[in-house]
Write a protein that holds these residues in place. Structure first.
Motif, PDB file in Angstrom:
ATOM      1  N   HIS A 107       0.852  -1.198   0.000  1.00 26.58           N
ATOM      2  CA  HIS A 107       0.000   0.000   0.000  1.00 26.58           C
ATOM      3  C   HIS A 107       0.886   1.246   0.000  1.00 26.58           C
ATOM      4  O   HIS A 107       2.059   1.184   0.372  1.00 26.58           O
ATOM      5  CB  HIS A 107      -0.974   0.004   1.187  1.00 26.58           C
ATOM      6  N   SER A 109       0.569   3.756   1.913  1.00 21.01           N
ATOM      7  CA  SER A 109       0.805   4.263   3.273  1.00 21.01           C
ATOM      8  C   SER A 109       2.240   3.997   3.718  1.00 21.01           C
ATOM      9  O   SER A 109       2.767   4.703   4.588  1.00 21.01           O
ATOM     10  CB  SER A 109      -0.171   3.616   4.261  1.00 21.01           C
ATOM     11  N   GLU A 112       4.291   7.025   4.180  1.00 23.93           N
ATOM     12  CA  GLU A 112       3.863   8.147   5.035  1.00 23.93           C
ATOM     13  C   GLU A 112       5.024   8.701   5.857  1.00 23.93           C
ATOM     14  O   GLU A 112       5.278   9.915   5.852  1.00 23.93           O
ATOM     15  CB  GLU A 112       2.733   7.700   5.974  1.00 23.93           C
ATOM     16  N   ARG A 131      -0.160  -7.117  -4.248  1.00 25.78           N
ATOM     17  CA  ARG A 131      -0.722  -8.066  -3.281  1.00 25.78           C
ATOM     18  C   ARG A 131      -0.998  -9.381  -3.976  1.00 25.78           C
ATOM     19  O   ARG A 131      -1.594  -9.392  -5.058  1.00 25.78           O
ATOM     20  CB  ARG A 131      -2.033  -7.535  -2.686  1.00 25.78           C
ATOM     21  N   GLN A 145      -2.417   2.950  -6.211  1.00 22.35           N
ATOM     22  CA  GLN A 145      -3.104   3.704  -5.161  1.00 22.35           C
ATOM     23  C   GLN A 145      -2.618   5.155  -5.155  1.00 22.35           C
ATOM     24  O   GLN A 145      -1.497   5.444  -5.557  1.00 22.35           O
ATOM     25  CB  GLN A 145      -2.807   3.111  -3.771  1.00 22.35           C
ATOM     26  N   GLU A 147      -2.190   8.038  -2.238  1.00 19.85           N
ATOM     27  CA  GLU A 147      -2.243   8.367  -0.815  1.00 19.85           C
ATOM     28  C   GLU A 147      -2.256   9.886  -0.722  1.00 19.85           C
ATOM     29  O   GLU A 147      -1.540  10.562  -1.478  1.00 19.85           O
ATOM     30  CB  GLU A 147      -0.972   7.815  -0.143  1.00 19.85           C
ATOM     31  N   PHE A 242      -8.047   0.950  10.797  1.00 28.13           N
ATOM     32  CA  PHE A 242      -6.702   0.753  10.233  1.00 28.13           C
ATOM     33  C   PHE A 242      -5.714   0.899  11.381  1.00 28.13           C
ATOM     34  O   PHE A 242      -5.945   1.723  12.275  1.00 28.13           O
ATOM     35  CB  PHE A 242      -6.393   1.796   9.145  1.00 28.13           C
ATOM     36  N   PHE A 244      -3.028   2.373  11.519  1.00 28.89           N
ATOM     37  CA  PHE A 244      -2.245   3.614  11.508  1.00 28.89           C
ATOM     38  C   PHE A 244      -3.097   4.872  11.494  1.00 28.89           C
ATOM     39  O   PHE A 244      -2.598   5.964  11.206  1.00 28.89           O
ATOM     40  CB  PHE A 244      -1.268   3.597  10.315  1.00 28.89           C
ATOM     41  N   THR A 245      -4.413   4.727  11.762  1.00 28.49           N
ATOM     42  CA  THR A 245      -5.282   5.910  11.902  1.00 28.49           C
ATOM     43  C   THR A 245      -6.323   5.658  12.992  1.00 28.49           C
ATOM     44  O   THR A 245      -6.703   4.522  13.248  1.00 28.49           O
ATOM     45  CB  THR A 245      -6.058   6.203  10.589  1.00 28.49           C
ATOM     46  N   GLY A 264      -9.936   4.294   2.016  1.00 26.04           N
ATOM     47  CA  GLY A 264      -9.784   4.204   3.464  1.00 26.04           C
ATOM     48  C   GLY A 264      -9.112   5.483   3.932  1.00 26.04           C
ATOM     49  O   GLY A 264      -8.345   6.101   3.186  1.00 26.04           O
ATOM     50  N   SER A 265      -9.416   5.890   5.173  1.00 29.35           N
ATOM     51  CA  SER A 265      -8.881   7.174   5.630  1.00 29.35           C
ATOM     52  C   SER A 265      -8.957   7.272   7.145  1.00 29.35           C
ATOM     53  O   SER A 265      -9.574   6.433   7.801  1.00 29.35           O
ATOM     54  CB  SER A 265      -9.705   8.303   5.016  1.00 29.35           C
ATOM     55  N   GLY A 266      -8.364   8.334   7.680  1.00 22.63           N
ATOM     56  CA  GLY A 266      -8.485   8.569   9.112  1.00 22.63           C
ATOM     57  C   GLY A 266      -7.526   9.623   9.620  1.00 22.63           C
ATOM     58  O   GLY A 266      -6.762  10.212   8.852  1.00 22.63           O
ATOM     59  N   ALA A 285      -5.036  11.335   6.733  1.00 21.30           N
ATOM     60  CA  ALA A 285      -4.505  10.669   5.538  1.00 21.30           C
ATOM     61  C   ALA A 285      -5.608   9.819   4.925  1.00 21.30           C
ATOM     62  O   ALA A 285      -6.544   9.405   5.604  1.00 21.30           O
ATOM     63  CB  ALA A 285      -3.323   9.783   5.904  1.00 21.30           C
ATOM     64  N   PHE A 286      -5.493   9.603   3.617  1.00 18.75           N
ATOM     65  CA  PHE A 286      -6.409   8.665   2.954  1.00 18.75           C
ATOM     66  C   PHE A 286      -5.632   7.862   1.925  1.00 18.75           C
ATOM     67  O   PHE A 286      -4.543   8.266   1.484  1.00 18.75           O
ATOM     68  CB  PHE A 286      -7.587   9.401   2.288  1.00 18.75           C
ATOM     69  N   GLY A 287      -6.194   6.712   1.535  1.00 20.39           N
ATOM     70  CA  GLY A 287      -5.596   5.896   0.489  1.00 20.39           C
ATOM     71  C   GLY A 287      -6.702   5.373  -0.403  1.00 20.39           C
ATOM     72  O   GLY A 287      -7.723   4.870   0.077  1.00 20.39           O
TER      73      GLY A 287
HETATM   74  N1  PHE Z   1      -3.447   1.927   3.211  1.00 22.30           N
HETATM   75  C1  PHE Z   1      -4.850   1.620   3.375  1.00 22.30           C
HETATM   76  C2  PHE Z   1      -5.208   0.463   2.420  1.00 22.30           C
HETATM   77  O1  PHE Z   1      -4.460   0.153   1.529  1.00 22.30           O
HETATM   78  C3  PHE Z   1      -5.744   2.813   3.109  1.00 22.30           C
HETATM   79  C4  PHE Z   1      -5.542   3.957   4.085  1.00 22.30           C
HETATM   80  C5  PHE Z   1      -4.651   4.973   3.804  1.00 22.30           C
HETATM   81  C6  PHE Z   1      -6.275   4.008   5.262  1.00 22.30           C
HETATM   82  C7  PHE Z   1      -4.491   6.039   4.698  1.00 22.30           C
HETATM   83  C8  PHE Z   1      -6.118   5.038   6.156  1.00 22.30           C
HETATM   84  C9  PHE Z   1      -5.226   6.078   5.856  1.00 22.30           C
HETATM   85  O2  PHE Z   1      -6.243  -0.154   2.561  1.00 22.30           O
END
Ligand code: PHE
Length: 422
Positions: A107, A109, A112, A131, A145, A147, A242, A244-245, A264-266, A285-287
């Motif tokens: 991912h 992230s 980051e 993956r 992705q 980010e 997640f 990390f959030t 996904g985010s947080g 952050a979001f992905g």
């Molecule tokens: N890295 C997460 C994923 O691949 C997405 C994500 C990014 C979630 C940043 C929260 C913050 O599913």
């Protein structure tokens, strides 16, 4: 971890012109290595590149990064982001390892910490991620992705900045034809982090949602896919988790009659910023996955098409424009089954099977299904039967050609997993 014994590996593998030592967890196949230099998200006219630019245009004042190497340490991909030691993503059945110290990022992230460490306060980063997965029309072991992240100074001025931005974004949103199903910014099940000021954390979560609602309008609304002219654009926020959030959210968009999960985010875990050496900041952050969105925006029916080098695919697209893909004739399918006994005590993960198939047949396989498996009551051996659907995107396959490929799949299975074909 797979308990099957692989055939002897080369001592090194070459990736992007460099040699890397292999070890007993190496599982990166040549078919995956060959995808690494392609970087579809930067290829002009490619739908993935158009979607990347569209997303970047929603964040004009952010740093836009797109050339970080996909080779990362497992520490960077997982540990630095607070993934627990027993997280399934770490296993060799789910991720590609060059060796125990180096893997392909799973991912964006992953980057980051280094990006925050560089001092970027607001940035977008686009990259290929990897993956191990099943094979079908919407799963491919390489995808892309974006980010995005923004951090604010954690003091009274910073809070004022977030709150003012929230008011501004809310006003703009009120003018749009959008219906948003929301969840609380924080809750018992989606808590503020220990050590965060609850008022600030909540304002940041709100800023994240507002900013992403605007991004969704940009991509799916006017100027993008064009939803919202008559029917409103519908967006729904869902509590998520997640490592990390916290709090964390997922977002779904209603498009062409279906809810589509897009990101996904947080609120960024403070541990991430601490590791990056960033002090006195708080942010979000979001992905977001590009393929899934591009498939619906451009009406691309099969994820393998993104990798097509057929002019009938590539020539249909223009950089910066969302256009509807016009399918050219599909070539016929050819199904082949393979049934085999595994040596006693050996288990073969479906992803291991798919990797062998992908490695031998590349993109000539449309999907793979396990159609039968059982354990022999006396010998305790496991029998598996897989059905492989061969179909080229670019031409008609002859039965002889498919038989040859199928023979190679079978010999690889024998060699690598000591199976006995039934
Ligand atoms: N890295 C997460 C994923 O691949 C997405 C994500 C990014 C979630 C940043 C929260 C913050 O599913």
């Amino acid at each position: 971890m797979s308990s099957a014994s692989p055939s002897p590996l080369p001592r090194t593998v070459e990736i992007l012109g460099r040699q890397y030592p292999t070890d007993d967890i190496t599982n990166i196949p040549p078919s995956i290595i060959s995808k690494i230099p392609l970087r579809l998200h930067t290829k002009p006219h490619h739908p993935l590149s158009t979607l990347r630019s569209l997303i970047e245009s929603a964040y004009p004042d952010f740093a836009h990064l797109s050339s970080l190497s996909p080779l990362v340490t497992p520490f960077k991909n997982f540990d630095e982001l607070s993934f627990p030691l027993d997280h399934p993503g770490r296993s060799v059945t789910d991720s590609y390892y060059i060796n125990k110290d180096l893997m392909l990022r799973t991912h964006t992230s992953t980057h980051e910490v280094e990006t925050f460490r560089k001092g970027d306060m607001k940035w977008l980063l686009t990259a290929d991620v990897y993956r191990r997965d099943e094979i079908d029309g919407s799963h491919y072991p390489v995808f892309h992705q974006v980010e995005g992240a923004k951090i604010f100074t954690a003091d009274a001025n910073g809070l004022k900045e977030v709150e003012e931005d929230n008011v501004r974004l809310e006003r703009l949103l009120a003018k749009e034809n959008i219906v948003i199903e929301d969840v609380p910014n924080v809750s018992k099940t989606n808590p503020v982090q220990e050590g965060h000021d609850p008022v600030f954390a909540e304002a940041v979560a709100r800023n994240l949602k507002l900013s992403l609602n605007h991004l969704i309008l940009r991509v799916f609304g006017r100027g993008g896919a064009g939803v919202g002219k008559e029917e409103p654009l519908r967006v729904r926020w869902i509590e998520a988790y997640f490592p990390f959030t916290s709090p964390s959210f997922e977002v779904e968009v209603f498009f062409q009659g279906k809810w589509l999960e897009i990101l996904g985010s947080g609120v960024v875990r403070q541990a991430t910023l601490d590791t990056a050496g960033v002090q006195n900041k708080i942010g979000w952050a979001f992905g977001l996955g590009l393929e899934r969105i591009a498939m619906v925006l451009f009406s691309i029916p099969d994820i393998r098409l993104f990798w097509s080098t057929d002019e009938r695919f590539l020539s249909q697209f223009e950089q910066g424009k969302i256009t509807t893909f016009k399918p050219y004739s599909k070539y016929p399918s050819c199904f082949k089954d393979v049934s085999f006994w595994l040596p006693r005590g050996v288990s073969l993960h479906d992803n291991d099977f798919c990797d062998v198939v992908r490695d031998v047949a590349g993109d000539l396989v449309e999907d793979v299904k396990k159609i039968d498996h059982f354990v022999h009551p006396k010998t305790n051996r496991m029998s598996n039967c897989f059905r492989i659907n061969y179909r080229s995107m670019d031409r008609s396959l002859s039965n002889e050609e498919v038989n040859d490929i199928q023979d190679s799949v079978v010999s690889r299975l024998k060699e690598q997993f000591a199976v006995e074909v039934r």
